[in-house]
Scaffold this motif. Structure first.
Motif, mmCIF file in Angstrom:
data_model
loop_
_atom_site.group_PDB
_atom_site.id
_atom_site.type_symbol
_atom_site.label_atom_id
_atom_site.label_comp_id
_atom_site.label_asym_id
_atom_site.label_seq_id
_atom_site.Cartn_x
_atom_site.Cartn_y
_atom_site.Cartn_z
ATOM 1 N N LEU A 145 41.559 41.405 19.289
ATOM 2 C CA LEU A 145 40.938 41.116 20.578
ATOM 3 C C LEU A 145 41.118 42.276 21.541
ATOM 4 O O LEU A 145 41.823 43.244 21.264
ATOM 5 N N THR A 146 40.448 42.150 22.675
ATOM 6 C CA THR A 146 40.551 43.135 23.757
ATOM 7 C C THR A 146 41.075 42.435 25.000
ATOM 8 O O THR A 146 40.520 41.411 25.428
ATOM 9 N N LEU A 147 42.160 42.971 25.547
ATOM 10 C CA LEU A 147 42.737 42.449 26.787
ATOM 11 C C LEU A 147 42.522 43.476 27.889
ATOM 12 O O LEU A 147 42.820 44.657 27.715
ATOM 13 N N LEU A 148 41.996 43.014 29.013
ATOM 14 C CA LEU A 148 41.730 43.883 30.157
ATOM 15 C C LEU A 148 42.573 43.404 31.328
ATOM 16 O O LEU A 148 42.424 42.263 31.776
ATOM 17 N N GLU A 149 43.460 44.258 31.813
ATOM 18 C CA GLU A 149 44.297 43.907 32.962
ATOM 19 C C GLU A 149 43.930 44.781 34.150
ATOM 20 O O GLU A 149 43.895 46.016 34.046
ATOM 21 N N LEU A 150 43.662 44.131 35.277
ATOM 22 C CA LEU A 150 43.379 44.825 36.522
ATOM 23 C C LEU A 150 44.694 45.044 37.249
ATOM 24 O O LEU A 150 45.402 44.087 37.572
ATOM 25 N N GLY A 151 45.034 46.306 37.492
ATOM 26 C CA GLY A 151 46.302 46.638 38.124
ATOM 27 C C GLY A 151 47.317 47.085 37.095
ATOM 28 O O GLY A 151 47.781 46.284 36.282
ATOM 29 N N ILE A 152 47.636 48.384 37.113
ATOM 30 C CA ILE A 152 48.605 48.931 36.157
ATOM 31 C C ILE A 152 49.998 48.980 36.766
ATOM 32 O O ILE A 152 51.004 48.949 36.060
ATOM 33 N N GLY A 153 50.081 49.022 38.097
ATOM 34 C CA GLY A 153 51.380 49.048 38.764
ATOM 35 C C GLY A 153 51.816 50.455 39.116
ATOM 36 O O GLY A 153 51.225 51.445 38.683
ATOM 37 N N GLY A 154 52.886 50.540 39.928
ATOM 38 C CA GLY A 154 53.403 51.847 40.307
ATOM 39 C C GLY A 154 52.703 52.472 41.484
ATOM 40 O O GLY A 154 52.941 53.639 41.805
ATOM 41 N N PHE A 155 51.795 51.711 42.122
ATOM 42 C CA PHE A 155 51.065 52.199 43.300
ATOM 43 C C PHE A 155 50.365 53.526 42.980
ATOM 44 O O PHE A 155 49.704 53.619 41.952
ATOM 45 N N ASP A 156 50.540 54.567 43.818
ATOM 46 C CA ASP A 156 49.775 55.802 43.602
ATOM 47 C C ASP A 156 50.526 56.837 42.776
ATOM 48 O O ASP A 156 50.077 57.972 42.642
ATOM 49 N N ASP A 157 51.673 56.478 42.220
ATOM 50 C CA ASP A 157 52.432 57.411 41.374
ATOM 51 C C ASP A 157 51.825 57.388 39.974
ATOM 52 O O ASP A 157 51.858 56.360 39.294
ATOM 53 N N PRO A 158 51.262 58.507 39.514
ATOM 54 C CA PRO A 158 50.604 58.503 38.201
ATOM 55 C C PRO A 158 51.557 58.247 37.042
ATOM 56 O O PRO A 158 51.129 57.846 35.962
ATOM 57 N N GLU A 159 52.857 58.473 37.248
ATOM 58 C CA GLU A 159 53.825 58.311 36.170
ATOM 59 C C GLU A 159 54.607 57.007 36.285
ATOM 60 O O GLU A 159 55.586 56.800 35.573
ATOM 61 N N ALA A 160 54.194 56.116 37.181
ATOM 62 C CA ALA A 160 54.876 54.835 37.362
ATOM 63 C C ALA A 160 53.953 53.694 36.966
ATOM 64 O O ALA A 160 52.732 53.808 37.029
ATOM 65 N N GLY A 161 54.546 52.577 36.566
ATOM 66 C CA GLY A 161 53.773 51.414 36.171
ATOM 67 C C GLY A 161 53.547 51.363 34.673
ATOM 68 O O GLY A 161 54.165 52.088 33.895
ATOM 69 N N CYS A 192 43.691 47.344 27.640
ATOM 70 C CA CYS A 192 42.999 48.204 28.608
ATOM 71 C C CYS A 192 43.465 47.872 30.018
ATOM 72 O O CYS A 192 43.548 46.698 30.394
ATOM 73 N N GLY A 193 43.783 48.916 30.781
ATOM 74 C CA GLY A 193 44.224 48.731 32.145
ATOM 75 C C GLY A 193 43.308 49.430 33.130
ATOM 76 O O GLY A 193 42.786 50.517 32.854
ATOM 77 N N VAL A 194 43.110 48.798 34.285
ATOM 78 C CA VAL A 194 42.298 49.358 35.362
ATOM 79 C C VAL A 194 43.178 49.493 36.596
ATOM 80 O O VAL A 194 43.906 48.560 36.950
ATOM 81 N N ASP A 195 43.108 50.645 37.247
ATOM 82 C CA ASP A 195 43.863 50.838 38.483
ATOM 83 C C ASP A 195 43.077 51.768 39.398
ATOM 84 O O ASP A 195 42.364 52.668 38.927
ATOM 85 N N ILE A 196 43.246 51.553 40.692
ATOM 86 C CA ILE A 196 42.521 52.386 41.651
ATOM 87 C C ILE A 196 43.125 53.777 41.745
ATOM 88 O O ILE A 196 42.494 54.720 42.229
#
Length: 380
Positions: free
Chosen positions: A190-206, A223-227
């Motif tokens: 299956l494919t799981l899509l999560e909105l929000g990876i965590g760690g705010f704007d730190d690219p190496e966090a979350g 699959c993760g989506v983050d702003i």
């Protein structure tokens, strides 16, 4: 499911020997063995063995051909020696693990009932024992960790949440609820899509939740989506995408790449308008039988997030909107005008489950029909 090399192996692992053979030819035996070894490394939790060190050779047989892939484990982590540009001939392995390649594909990515180890052989090239009175090689615990990924384990979501740094248990206590709804899905591709990876704007966090789901769903593409741009969670069966959860063009581009998701989890901004916009766009793309989860619904009562503690049924709040889906389940019983969400989602919402700060919506065909007009219960 994503049609990349890993996705091809996962899909084939639940099929016939011919399916696996076709996938191995499409992916390439060397690439396939590297992906299988990488998945076993991920499942091994090598950080629990910080003092273990060894070179492990995976010798994978495919007909008359053998693909050798070396992995160097040291200080609780592992690296592929081929990736480091080191010659296989220059490094003598401490242990060799032999498998028929199709069987290893099933053992790593196949359904639980199809996993076997009939062709597996372990050859120890060092005689250094664990202790002075032991006949067990010192590399045995390490090899056991690498191979445990071929045996389905009763992974506890709370323990995995703590291990990978997710807040789904501890700050929240969602993991028992996820296990209730996700247990039947674990053995499926299956494919799981999560909105929000965590760690705010730190690219190496979350990325803790994505790693959690990768371990729990052994046949899933995660699959993760983050702003914010994220690099921490990429690799293996994990894909990350940068964009807004309310941007329909961006979301369509993600869906084009990953295909229809089987599970969507909204753990992103928690703003009511964003939660509603994402649901309106992604729920129609969800596969029939899929689950849509909305976390942290406490923000539905907080004005800062567009919520309200006075207008509890306002369709502009997350909970107010989701409450209309409860009526959508019974859309065929309504005799008068209904909210837009009832008409829009009623034929497709099978069930809605509410918990503390969490909702789970099941998609399916909701066209059972109502009692006929002549039934006595409808009189008057």
């Amino acid at each position: 499911m994503i049609e990349d090399d890993t996705g091809k192996l996962i899909a084939a692992a639940g099929g016939t020997e011919r399916d696996i053979g076709d996938a191995l030819r499409a992916v390439g035996p060397e690439r396939a063995v590297q992906l299988l070894a990488d998945e076993l490394i991920h499942r091994a939790d090598l950080e629990d063995l910080p003092h273990a060190e060894a070179v492990v050779r995976f010798a994978c047989h495919l007909g008359e051909r053998t693909v050798n892939h070396l992995v160097h484990v040291s200080k609780g982590s592992a690296r592929h020696l081929a990736d480091a540009g080191e010659s296989e001939r220059a490094t003598a392995p401490d242990v060799t693990v032999r498998y028929d390649t199709p069987e290893l594909v099933r053992a790593v990515f196949g359904p639980t009932s199809a996993r076997t180890s009939a062709t597996r052989r372990v050859e120890w090239h060092t005689t250094d024992p664990i202790g002075p009175h032991s006949e067990v090689p010192r590399t045995a615990p390490l090899v056991q960790r690498l191979l445990r990924g071929t045996v389905p384990g009763p992974d506890d979501l709370a323990e995995l949440s703590l291990r990978f740094g997710s807040d789904k248990w501890g700050l929240h206590f969602y993991t028992p609820l996820f296990e209730r709804h996700f247990a039947s899905l674990r053995d499926r591709p299956l494919t799981l899509l999560e909105l929000g990876i965590g760690g705010f704007d730190d690219p190496e966090a979350g990325g803790g939740s994505l790693r959690l789901w990768r371990r729990y769903f052994h046949r899933a593409m995660i699959c993760g989506v983050d702003i914010a741009e994220k690099t921490v969670a990429a690799g293996g069966r994990i894909r990350s995408f940068c964009g807004s959860q309310t941007d329909p063009v961006f979301l369509d581009s993600v869906l084009e790449r990953v295909g229809p998701p089987d599970v969507v989890i909204d753990d992103a901004s928690h703003r009511c308008a964003d939660v509603i916009a994402s649901f309106r766009h992604l729920f129609p793309a969800l596969r029939p039988g899929g689950l849509y989860v909305v976390e942290d619904l406490q923000t539905s009562y907080w004005p800062r997030y567009g919520g309200s503690s006075e207008e509890l049924s306002s369709p502009a709040t997350s909970m107010g909107f989701l409450k209309t889906l409860a009526d959508a389940v019974n859309h065929e019983e309504l005799n008068g005008p209904a909210p837009d969400a009832v008409d829009e989602f009623g034929p497709h919402v099978v069930s809605v489950h509410f918990y503390h700060n969490l909702a789970v919506i099941e998609k399916g065909t909701n066209k059972e029909g109502t009692l006929p007009s002549w039934h006595p219960a409808r009189a008057g």
